[in-house]
Design a protein around this motif. Structure first.
Motif, PDB file in Angstrom:
ATOM      1  N   GLU A   1       0.817  -1.215   0.000  1.00  0.00           N
ATOM      2  CA  GLU A   1       0.000   0.000   0.000  1.00  0.00           C
ATOM      3  C   GLU A   1       0.853   1.267   0.000  1.00  0.00           C
ATOM      4  O   GLU A   1       0.307   2.370  -0.003  1.00  0.00           O
ATOM      5  CB  GLU A   1      -0.942   0.005   1.210  1.00  0.00           C
ATOM      6  N   GLY A   2       2.180   1.115   0.035  1.00  0.00           N
ATOM      7  CA  GLY A   2       3.054   2.269  -0.068  1.00  0.00           C
ATOM      8  C   GLY A   2       3.788   2.670   1.199  1.00  0.00           C
ATOM      9  O   GLY A   2       4.544   3.640   1.189  1.00  0.00           O
ATOM     10  N   TYR A   3       3.581   1.963   2.291  1.00  0.00           N
ATOM     11  CA  TYR A   3       4.312   2.264   3.520  1.00  0.00           C
ATOM     12  C   TYR A   3       5.714   1.684   3.419  1.00  0.00           C
ATOM     13  O   TYR A   3       5.905   0.603   2.851  1.00  0.00           O
ATOM     14  CB  TYR A   3       3.600   1.677   4.746  1.00  0.00           C
ATOM     15  N   SER A   4       6.684   2.379   3.982  1.00  0.00           N
ATOM     16  CA  SER A   4       8.030   1.805   4.056  1.00  0.00           C
ATOM     17  C   SER A   4       7.971   0.644   5.042  1.00  0.00           C
ATOM     18  O   SER A   4       7.081   0.580   5.903  1.00  0.00           O
ATOM     19  CB  SER A   4       9.037   2.847   4.535  1.00  0.00           C
ATOM     20  N   GLU A   5       8.922  -0.267   4.928  1.00  0.00           N
ATOM     21  CA  GLU A   5       8.935  -1.396   5.861  1.00  0.00           C
ATOM     22  C   GLU A   5       9.069  -0.940   7.313  1.00  0.00           C
ATOM     23  O   GLU A   5       8.327  -1.426   8.176  1.00  0.00           O
ATOM     24  CB  GLU A   5      10.037  -2.391   5.489  1.00  0.00           C
ATOM     25  N   PRO A   6       9.973   0.020   7.619  1.00  0.00           N
ATOM     26  CA  PRO A   6      10.040   0.489   9.009  1.00  0.00           C
ATOM     27  C   PRO A   6       8.724   1.110   9.494  1.00  0.00           C
ATOM     28  O   PRO A   6       8.312   0.887  10.635  1.00  0.00           O
ATOM     29  CB  PRO A   6      11.173   1.519   8.994  1.00  0.00           C
ATOM     30  N   ASP A   7       8.055   1.886   8.631  1.00  0.00           N
ATOM     31  CA  ASP A   7       6.773   2.480   9.033  1.00  0.00           C
ATOM     32  C   ASP A   7       5.715   1.401   9.242  1.00  0.00           C
ATOM     33  O   ASP A   7       4.918   1.485  10.183  1.00  0.00           O
ATOM     34  CB  ASP A   7       6.297   3.501   8.006  1.00  0.00           C
ATOM     35  N   ALA A   8       5.703   0.402   8.377  1.00  0.00           N
ATOM     36  CA  ALA A   8       4.737  -0.693   8.522  1.00  0.00           C
ATOM     37  C   ALA A   8       4.982  -1.439   9.829  1.00  0.00           C
ATOM     38  O   ALA A   8       4.038  -1.783  10.544  1.00  0.00           O
ATOM     39  CB  ALA A   8       4.830  -1.642   7.333  1.00  0.00           C
ATOM     40  N   LYS A   9       6.245  -1.653  10.161  1.00  0.00           N
ATOM     41  CA  LYS A   9       6.562  -2.337  11.422  1.00  0.00           C
ATOM     42  C   LYS A   9       6.145  -1.492  12.621  1.00  0.00           C
ATOM     43  O   LYS A   9       5.671  -2.024  13.627  1.00  0.00           O
ATOM     44  CB  LYS A   9       8.050  -2.678  11.488  1.00  0.00           C
ATOM     45  N   ARG A  10       6.299  -0.172  12.507  1.00  0.00           N
ATOM     46  CA  ARG A  10       5.854   0.700  13.606  1.00  0.00           C
ATOM     47  C   ARG A  10       4.333   0.639  13.766  1.00  0.00           C
ATOM     48  O   ARG A  10       3.816   0.650  14.887  1.00  0.00           O
ATOM     49  CB  ARG A  10       6.333   2.131  13.384  1.00  0.00           C
ATOM     50  N   LEU A  11       3.602   0.566  12.659  1.00  0.00           N
ATOM     51  CA  LEU A  11       2.146   0.426  12.744  1.00  0.00           C
ATOM     52  C   LEU A  11       1.779  -0.884  13.427  1.00  0.00           C
ATOM     53  O   LEU A  11       0.896  -0.921  14.294  1.00  0.00           O
ATOM     54  CB  LEU A  11       1.517   0.503  11.350  1.00  0.00           C
ATOM     55  N   ILE A  12       2.437  -1.959  13.045  1.00  0.00           N
ATOM     56  CA  ILE A  12       2.192  -3.253  13.698  1.00  0.00           C
ATOM     57  C   ILE A  12       2.559  -3.155  15.173  1.00  0.00           C
ATOM     58  O   ILE A  12       1.844  -3.682  16.035  1.00  0.00           O
ATOM     59  CB  ILE A  12       2.968  -4.373  12.979  1.00  0.00           C
ATOM     60  N   GLY A  13       3.634  -2.437  15.461  1.00  0.00           N
ATOM     61  CA  GLY A  13       4.035  -2.231  16.853  1.00  0.00           C
ATOM     62  C   GLY A  13       2.975  -1.510  17.667  1.00  0.00           C
ATOM     63  O   GLY A  13       2.827  -1.756  18.869  1.00  0.00           O
TER      64      GLY A  13
ATOM     65  N   ALA B   1      -7.184  -6.212  14.848  1.00  0.00           N
ATOM     66  CA  ALA B   1      -6.556  -4.885  14.829  1.00  0.00           C
ATOM     67  C   ALA B   1      -5.523  -4.788  13.703  1.00  0.00           C
ATOM     68  O   ALA B   1      -5.397  -3.739  13.063  1.00  0.00           O
ATOM     69  CB  ALA B   1      -5.911  -4.588  16.180  1.00  0.00           C
ATOM     70  N   LEU B   2      -4.794  -5.872  13.440  1.00  0.00           N
ATOM     71  CA  LEU B   2      -3.843  -5.872  12.321  1.00  0.00           C
ATOM     72  C   LEU B   2      -4.577  -5.627  11.011  1.00  0.00           C
ATOM     73  O   LEU B   2      -4.114  -4.865  10.163  1.00  0.00           O
ATOM     74  CB  LEU B   2      -3.097  -7.210  12.239  1.00  0.00           C
ATOM     75  N   ARG B   3      -5.721  -6.265  10.853  1.00  0.00           N
ATOM     76  CA  ARG B   3      -6.481  -6.136   9.605  1.00  0.00           C
ATOM     77  C   ARG B   3      -6.990  -4.714   9.382  1.00  0.00           C
ATOM     78  O   ARG B   3      -7.242  -4.326   8.249  1.00  0.00           O
ATOM     79  CB  ARG B   3      -7.636  -7.135   9.601  1.00  0.00           C
ATOM     80  N   LEU B   4      -7.157  -3.949  10.458  1.00  0.00           N
ATOM     81  CA  LEU B   4      -7.655  -2.574  10.339  1.00  0.00           C
ATOM     82  C   LEU B   4      -6.556  -1.554  10.057  1.00  0.00           C
ATOM     83  O   LEU B   4      -6.859  -0.407   9.736  1.00  0.00           O
ATOM     84  CB  LEU B   4      -8.410  -2.181  11.612  1.00  0.00           C
ATOM     85  N   LEU B   5      -5.290  -1.963  10.200  1.00  0.00           N
ATOM     86  CA  LEU B   5      -4.202  -1.020   9.940  1.00  0.00           C
ATOM     87  C   LEU B   5      -4.279  -0.512   8.519  1.00  0.00           C
ATOM     88  O   LEU B   5      -4.636  -1.275   7.621  1.00  0.00           O
ATOM     89  CB  LEU B   5      -2.837  -1.698  10.191  1.00  0.00           C
ATOM     90  N   PRO B   6      -4.016   0.741   8.253  1.00  0.00           N
ATOM     91  CA  PRO B   6      -3.280   1.692   9.092  1.00  0.00           C
ATOM     92  C   PRO B   6      -4.120   2.409  10.152  1.00  0.00           C
ATOM     93  O   PRO B   6      -3.598   3.241  10.882  1.00  0.00           O
ATOM     94  CB  PRO B   6      -2.718   2.688   8.081  1.00  0.00           C
ATOM     95  N   LYS B   7      -5.404   2.096  10.260  1.00  0.00           N
ATOM     96  CA  LYS B   7      -6.189   2.669  11.364  1.00  0.00           C
ATOM     97  C   LYS B   7      -5.667   2.061  12.660  1.00  0.00           C
ATOM     98  O   LYS B   7      -5.602   0.850  12.807  1.00  0.00           O
ATOM     99  CB  LYS B   7      -7.678   2.346  11.190  1.00  0.00           C
ATOM    100  N   LEU B   8      -5.296   2.924  13.584  1.00  0.00           N
ATOM    101  CA  LEU B   8      -4.698   2.463  14.839  1.00  0.00           C
ATOM    102  C   LEU B   8      -5.765   1.963  15.806  1.00  0.00           C
ATOM    103  O   LEU B   8      -6.899   2.445  15.790  1.00  0.00           O
ATOM    104  CB  LEU B   8      -3.884   3.582  15.463  1.00  0.00           C
TER     105      LEU B   8
END
Length: 86
Positions: free
Chosen positions: A39-51, A76-83
């Motif tokens: 979806e265009g997130y960098s891997e570090p940003d995606a990991k922070r969202l999962i975090g 909750a993972l399925r709803l990301l990027p919604k926190l």
């Protein structure tokens, strides 16, 4: 009790994410990482969202006394990027 160091807490949460990715448990963590990157997130940003989802589960455990709930975690993972706390 001393206040937790935010950098140490962030590092510990990201270590949980890395462990989940390495162990493939739950498999939805890797699926979510792949989806967010696609979806265009960098891997570090995606990991922070999962975090953020990991942190939410830790909060539920420590503040609410609720046990870890994998169904809630995966939802909750399925709803990301919604926190989870939005």
């Amino acid at each position: 009790m001393a206040e937790p160091n935010p950098a140490v807490v962030r590092a510990a949460i990201l270590e949980v994410v890395e462990n989940q990715l390495r162990d493939g448990a739950p498999p939805e963590t890797k699926q979510t990482l792949q989806r967010l990157v696609a979806e265009g997130y960098s891997e570090p940003d995606a990991k922070r969202l999962i975090g953020a989802v990991v942190a939410s589960e830790i909060f539920n455990l420590l503040k609410r006394g609720e046990p870890y709930d994998e169904t809630r975690f995966v939802a909750a993972l399925r709803l990301l990027p919604k926190l989870p706390y939005e």
